[in-house]
Design a protein around this motif. Structure first.
Motif: not given
Lengths: 284, 263
Positions: A120-121, A151-153, A118, A115-116, A124, A155
């Motif tokens: 948002e994740a 993942f690059a995005h 983030t 998973l990234p 979820v 956080t």
């Protein structure tokens, strides 16, 4: 003496795999507890019946691999219901799943995909874990996966993500020390800093397993293949994890190139010796 | 920032053999590290799903050879990826896929061997079911009897083939099998799970038509009609008794009162 009817796991257990079932049923070896992959017992026939029989003598943990807690579209309620029915019948000491996803657009990819990390994740996974705990009627443990990419995005770090998930859902953590070692080696992270960032009181179970190393064009990756004994460096990280987390029930997983049962039990005895040593150290 | 749903859709497509550019673009690190990391997941997905198909269809694999099987399984996985996480239940479409797979057109018996292996797998993993007794019929009036439907034990499956697929399957399951003549005759098989494990057995034309019809949801009257058409000497009374004796009936479902018969 066996006193596991109440279903509390303590000490070191082993993952129960089909080729070992008959021997365990016959010899009832002194493993502290057993863990099974939940999806293998969703059907009928002799397999589930044999597991219920073993359950009379061993605490059993239910380890799911197919719920896909990280899927953006939400959980498969049919799958969750079958897990809940099995959990109700088995009364396991733990129910656990992974911080990963394997379902997208209704297709099941049969791997623990990353998973990234983030916000948002986190929303979820929080929603999915809360829903799973509602239907199961109990707290689950969420396991850190072995990872081969980031993942690059993202956080958040993985332990930050897990700590936030614990705060949001009340779930516990299944800390796979081998996975911490693999992920940190593969992604250039500090495994001790990783362990230090987990909330110690939330860690309810530890996994240990073997891994291998592949190399290509000067790059290397550690592969989580559960096909060999626990590596010395992972045993060392496990000792440091126990100092931080306390005397956490520990499970040896071995899935490929399965050894004789005695070899697997020997790994569990090694974990038990380390657990006992930690007890003595704390008592002193 | 890409939404999680988009990330997962990019990965799904790339992991099942599609274009990986979008997925690779989401990964941190240099090109070599990205490709190597993504490659681990792609290999895990392909190898683990191929292993699942191979475990369910060992005789098909032996018949076509490991290399061709891996190719066919890969094409199958891309066209019919699993829709559920319980992979013991994956592969229902494999026989149909092989029937339409051009490289297999010279092996007309292969889809039926695959279907037999699928039904053996269903028998192994089907849920346990209750066993109805003949006394359960007593609650049904004579007038309603023709429209009774039976829920058969979910482990049961039925397969009719013009080829000797049971022999082909038995000869190719575990060791190097003996020769089977394709023209030695077809089979009507019942597959299920009993006290001694999985069974595969031949049925007569009437009994096969009777049970196969009931399994497809036909009512008693039409199942009997099918059986009589297949075998004029078929005896419905003893066939019904055999059905209960074999533990094939999980539940007797009387017609609902509202479900009137057309005059």
């Amino acid at each position: 003496m066996r006193e596991t009817i109440h279903g509390n796991a303590a000490g070191a257990g082993i993952g129960l795999r089909a080729p070992h079932v008959a021997e365990i049923a016959r010899a009832r070896p002194a493993a502290a507890w057993l863990e099974v992959h939940a999806e293998n017992y969703f059907g009928g026939g002799p397999g589930p019946a044999r597991l219920m029989d073993l359950r009379r003598d061993y605490a059993v943990s239910l380890h799911g691999v197919g719920l896909s807690l990280g899927t953006a579209e939400g959980l498969d309620d049919g799958h969750l219901r079958r897990l809940a029915e099995l959990s109700a019948r088995l009364a396991p000491c733990f129910v656990s799943e992974h911080l990963s996803w394997s379902v997208a657009n209704g297709v099941y990819l049969n791997d623990l995909l990353p998973l990234p990390y983030t916000e948002e994740a986190l929303d979820v996974v929080t929603r999915n874990v809360a829903h799973a705990q509602d239907i199961l009627g109990r707290r689950i443990l969420v396991e850190n996966p072995s990872r081969y990419l980031a993942f690059a995005h993202s956080t958040l770090t993985e332990p930050e993500f897990l700590a936030a998930l614990v705060r949001c859902t009340g779930c516990g953590i299944l800390c796979d020390v081998n996975n911490v070692f693999i992920t940190c080696a593969n992604l250039g992270l500090d495994a001790d800093a990783y362990l230090a960032a987990l909330p110690p009181e939330a860690v309810g179970e530890i996994h240990l397993a073997g891994h291998s190393r592949v190399e290509r064009d000067g790059h290397f990756l550690l592969i989580d293949d559960h096909a060999s004994p626990v590596a010395p460096a992972v045993w060392a990280l496990y000792r440091r994890a126990l100092v931080r987390f306390g005397n956490v029930p520990t499970l040896i997983e071995w899935d490929k190139d399965l050894p004789a049962l005695d070899v697997l039990l020997g790994e569990a005895r090694q974990a038990a010796r380390i657990l006992d040593g930690e007890n003595d150290a704390r008592a002193a | 920032m890409p939404a999680l749903r988009e990330v997962q859709e990019s990965f799904r497509a790339a992991l099942l053999g599609g274009d990986a550019v979008a997925a690779l673009g989401l990964i941190a690190g240099d090109d070599a590290a990205r490709a190597m990391g993504f490659g681990v997941y792609r290999n895990n997905v392909a190898a683990s799903l191929t292993d699942v198909v191979a475990a369910t269809f060992p005789a098909v694999r032996r018949l076509v050879g490991e290399g061709f099987f891996a190719y066919a399984a890969n094409e199958f996985i891309a066209a019919h990826p699993p829709r559920q996480a319980c992979l013991a239940e994956y592969g229902a479409d494999f026989a149909g896929f092989l029937a339409a797979f051009p490289p297999c057109r010279d092996l007309p018996y292969l889809p039926d061997v695959a279907q037999l292996e699928w039904l053996v797998n269903v028998a192994a993993v089907a849920p346990d079911a209750p066993r109805a007794a003949p006394q359960d019929l007593a609650a049904v009036s004579a007038e309603d009897a023709p429209r009774i439907v039976f829920a058969l034990n979910p482990a049961l499956g039925y397969l009719e083939s013009p080829f000797p697929v049971e022999r082909i399957w038995r000869e190719n399951r575990t060791c190097d099998g003996g020769a089977v003549r394709l023209d030695e005759g077809g089979v009507r098989l019942e597959i299920g799970r009993g006290g001694d494990g999985i069974f595969v057995r031949a049925l007569g034309a009437g009994a096969f038509a009777f049970r196969d019809s009931l399994a497809s949801g036909a009512d008693l009257e039409s199942a009997v009609a099918q059986a009589l058409a297949a075998e004029p000497g078929f005896d419905p009374g003893s066939a019904l008794a055999d059905l209960f004796r074999d533990g094939a009936v999980a539940a007797v479902i009387p017609p609902s009162p509202t479900q009137g018969r057309n005059p």
